[in-house]
Scaffold this motif. Structure first.
Motif, PDB file in Angstrom:
ATOM      1  N   CYS A  38      94.537  53.770  34.513  1.00  0.00           N
ATOM      2  CA  CYS A  38      93.990  52.735  33.536  1.00  0.00           C
ATOM      3  C   CYS A  38      93.768  50.987  34.011  1.00  0.00           C
ATOM      4  N   SER A 102     101.495  47.140  37.592  1.00  0.00           N
ATOM      5  CA  SER A 102     102.911  47.354  37.837  1.00  0.00           C
ATOM      6  C   SER A 102     103.103  48.710  38.594  1.00  0.00           C
ATOM      7  N   CYS A 103     102.273  49.751  38.170  1.00  0.00           N
ATOM      8  CA  CYS A 103     102.023  51.248  38.888  1.00  0.00           C
ATOM      9  C   CYS A 103     102.084  50.907  40.445  1.00  0.00           C
ATOM     10  N   PRO A 109     105.547  51.950  34.446  1.00  0.00           N
ATOM     11  CA  PRO A 109     106.580  52.782  33.509  1.00  0.00           C
ATOM     12  C   PRO A 109     106.853  54.150  33.816  1.00  0.00           C
ATOM     13  N   CYS A 134     100.467  45.198  33.127  1.00  0.00           N
ATOM     14  CA  CYS A 134     100.213  46.720  32.592  1.00  0.00           C
ATOM     15  C   CYS A 134      99.543  46.754  31.551  1.00  0.00           C
TER      16      CYS A 134
HETATM   17  S1  SF4 Z   1     100.253  49.548  35.324  1.00  0.00           S
HETATM   18 FE1  SF4 Z   1     100.111  50.109  33.222  1.00  0.00          FE
HETATM   19  S2  SF4 Z   1      97.695  50.020  32.935  1.00  0.00           S
HETATM   20 FE2  SF4 Z   1      97.914  49.757  35.185  1.00  0.00          FE
HETATM   21  S3  SF4 Z   1      97.829  52.188  35.684  1.00  0.00           S
HETATM   22 FE3  SF4 Z   1     100.103  51.641  35.614  1.00  0.00          FE
HETATM   23  S4  SF4 Z   1     100.394  52.233  33.261  1.00  0.00           S
HETATM   24 FE4  SF4 Z   1      98.112  51.964  33.577  1.00  0.00          FE
END
Ligand code: SF4
Length: 167
Positions: A38, A102-103, A109, A134
């Motif tokens: 995303c 964040s990923c 998450p 995020c």
């Molecule tokens: S940080 Fe959030 S928006 Fe970005 S890829 Fe990870 S889950 Fe998706």
């Protein structure tokens, strides 16, 4: 300019070669189009007309061999990580990495419960700037690019360490 005052024609400036090299790098960041989840949508938005990173000399490239910057945008799984590393290795020097979101910075998450997700791409390739969020908004990514440009400005390409000083 002291002694040189009024002795040089107009349009003459003094600078260092390093500053010229850094100026060129700073205003011609070609980034590898690389997104896995995303965060990639925000990356695309950053390159589109509303945020228009072209005005900073940033152009997306599809080949790592033509790219200075890798923006790792999205979730990276353990399976994907070696491919990301291979793409990074195919980029010519000098090269830079921004972990967007964040990923790619820490697993986000998914960091605690998803066995398949890597907790940060910096376990495979060196990261220069981390952009939190995020997902991060385009403004945050642009701020990350500005931080990277500040860092580029301080680089010294032509400095050769004296063996006498380093011994
Ligand atoms: S940080 Fe959030 S928006 Fe970005 S890829 Fe990870 S889950 Fe998706």
């Amino acid at each position: 300019m002291g002694m040189l005052e009024n002795k040089l024609p107009e349009n003459v400036i003094f600078t260092s070669v390093d500053d010229v090299i850094n100026l060129a790098k700073e205003y011609s960041i070609w980034y590898l189009l690389f997104a896995t989840a995303c965060c990639g949508i925000e990356l695309m938005q950053t390159g589109a007309s509303r945020y228009d990173v072209d005005r900073f000399g940033m152009i997306p490239r599809s080949s790592p061999r033509q790219s200075d910057l890798m923006i790792v945008a999205g979730t990276i799984t353990h399976k994907m990580a070696s491919r990301v590393k291979r793409l990074y290795e195919q980029m010519p020097n000098p090269k830079y990495v921004i972990a967007m979101g964040s990923c790619s910075s820490s697993g986000g998450p998914f960091s605690k419960f998803a066995y398949s997700v890597l907790n940060g791409i910096d376990k495979y390739i060196p990261v220069d700037v981390y952009v939190p969020g995020c997902p991060p908004r385009p403004e945050a990514l642009i701020n990350g690019v500005m931080l990277l440009r500040t860092r580029m400005r301080q680089e010294r390409t032509l400095v050769v360490e004296s063996p006498l000083l380093t011994a």
